[in-house]
Design an enzyme around this catalytic site. Structure first.
Site, PDB file in Angstrom:
ATOM      1  N   ARG A  39     106.631  44.603  58.595  1.00 14.94           N
ATOM      2  CA  ARG A  39     108.074  44.745  58.423  1.00 14.94           C
ATOM      3  C   ARG A  39     108.843  43.509  58.895  1.00 14.94           C
ATOM      4  O   ARG A  39     109.799  43.078  58.247  1.00 14.94           O
ATOM      5  CB  ARG A  39     108.563  45.995  59.150  1.00 14.94           C
ATOM      6  CG  ARG A  39     108.024  47.280  58.518  1.00 14.94           C
ATOM      7  CD  ARG A  39     108.638  48.504  59.141  1.00 14.94           C
ATOM      8  NE  ARG A  39     108.096  49.725  58.555  1.00 14.94           N
ATOM      9  CZ  ARG A  39     108.549  50.942  58.819  1.00 14.94           C
ATOM     10  NH1 ARG A  39     109.560  51.093  59.679  1.00 14.94           N
ATOM     11  NH2 ARG A  39     108.014  51.998  58.259  1.00 14.94           N
ATOM     12  N   ASP A 142     123.789  57.093  60.994  1.00 15.17           N
ATOM     13  CA  ASP A 142     122.437  56.587  61.142  1.00 15.17           C
ATOM     14  C   ASP A 142     122.502  55.182  61.731  1.00 15.17           C
ATOM     15  O   ASP A 142     123.493  54.457  61.544  1.00 15.17           O
ATOM     16  CB  ASP A 142     121.693  56.552  59.803  1.00 15.17           C
ATOM     17  CG  ASP A 142     120.182  56.486  59.985  1.00 15.17           C
ATOM     18  OD1 ASP A 142     119.543  57.549  59.977  1.00 15.17           O
ATOM     19  OD2 ASP A 142     119.644  55.367  60.168  1.00 15.17           O
TER      20      ASP A 142
END
Length: 275
Positions: A39, A142
Site C-alpha cells: 500500500r 470516516d
C-alpha cells in the site's frame, strides 16, 4: 525481507506502525508487513520516490501527504445490510424515539467507509416509518477522505447490490444506462437522509454534539488496541441518549468497558447510567 521493487527494512516497517498508531490509532500487527509494503509502495510511485526512507522523509516535510498515508493504510471492507440482525433493532430504536416525541431521530455511522452502512440505515428508516421522508438525520463519518467522497456520490457497481432483494433494489436504486450501464445510484430520497464528512476518531475535538439515538461503530475497534478502544468508547458514551444503542461488529466485545456499556443483544449495547 523478500526482494521487492523498493528496499523495505524492519526499521521502515516499525516507523510506519508507530506513525499510523499515533495519527489514526490503528494498531498494525507484525503480520501486516506485506500489506504495508504494497500500500505504501503506491505512494512512493505516486510521488516519484526511490525508497521508503525517502518517502518517510517526504512525509515529515509535507503535511499534505499525511491524509494519503492514512488513507493507504485503512481497510474499507463493507456491504449493504452487513450484519443484518442489527437493522430490525435499529428500526425499533428509531420508532421508540419518535413515540417519545423526538424529531428528528439522530443516528451516526462513525466509520461509514464507502457508504453502504449509512445508506442501509436510511433504507431501514424509510421502511420503518413507511415514508420517503422519515423524521431522521444520519451523520456518516470516516477517517479516509477518499471513501467519504465516494460514499457521498452514492454510485455502486451492480455486483455490490446483487445480494439485496430485487424489490429493494428497484425501490432504492436507479440503474445506470448508456455509459453508466453496470452501475446504480442510490435514490435521492435515500441520500437526502445522510450527511457525510471526514472525521478521525482520534481528533481532540469532534464537531458533533449529540445526543444520538444510535451509533454504529462496527468492525472498527478490531484495529485499535484496548487503550485506544476505551478512549473512543468513553467519548461515545455522553453522546448517546440513555435509551440509545451502540452497534458494534460481530467479533467485537465491550466487556473491558463494562462501566460504560452493557450488552442488550447480539453486539448491541446500551450506555450504562453513570452516577
Amino acid at each position: 525481507m523478500n526482494e521487492r521493487e523498493f528496499l523495505f527494512t524492519d526499521r521502515n516497517f516499525e516507523r510506519i506502525r508507530s506513525l499510523i498508531y499515533a495519527h489514526a490509532g490503528i494498531s498494525l500487527s507484525a503480520a501486516k508487513v506485506d500489506m504495508v509494503y504494497s500500500r505504501i509502495a503506491r505512494r512512493l510511485r505516486a510521488n516519484g520516490l526511490k525508497s521508503f526512507d525517502d518517502y518517510l522523509d517526504h512525509l515529515d516535510a509535507n503535511p499534505e501527504e499525511w491524509q494519503s498515508f492514512i488513507n493507504s493504510l485503512t481497510t474499507n471492507l463493507t456491504s449493504f445490510f452487513r450484519e443484518a440482525h442489527h437493522f430490525p433493532v435499529l428500526a425499533q430504536v428509531a420508532l421508540d424515539a419518535r413515540r417519545q416525541g423526538r424529531a428528528p431521530v439522530m443516528l451516526w455511522s462513525s466509520a461509514c467507509s464507502t457508504g453502504e452502512e449509512p445508506y442501509s440505515m436510511a433504507m431501514t428508516m424509510i421502511d420503518a416509518f413507511e415514508s420517503w421522508r422519515p423524521p431522521v438525520k444520519i451523520l456518516a463519518t470516516d477517517l479516509d477522505t477518499n471513501v467519504v467522497q465516494q460514499a457521498a456520490r452514492g454510485i455502486y457497481p451492480l455486483e455490490r447490490i446483487e445480494k439485496m432483494p430485487e424489490a429493494d433494489v428497484k425501490r432504492f436504486f436507479l440503474r445506470g444506462k448508456g455509459p453508466h450501464k453496470g452501475m446504480a445510484r442510490v435514490r435521492p430520497e435515500v441520500s437526502a437522509l445522510v450527511r457525510f464528512q471526514a472525521l478521525n476518531l482520534l481528533e481532540d475535538r469532534w464537531p458533533m454534539k449529540g445526543p444520538f439515538d444510535a451509533i454504529f461503530c462496527r468492525n472498527v475497534m478490531i484495529y485499535f488496541d484496548k487503550q485506544t478502544q476505551a478512549k473512543i468508547l468513553a467519548r461515545f458514551h455522553p453522546l448517546l441518549r440513555q435509551d440509545g444503542r451502540l452497534f458494534v461488529g460481530h467479533s467485537e466485545s465491550l466487556t473491558h468497558v463494562a462501566e460504560l456499556f452493557r450488552l442488550q443483544g447480539k453486539t448491541v449495547y446500551a450506555p450504562t447510567v453513570c452516577n
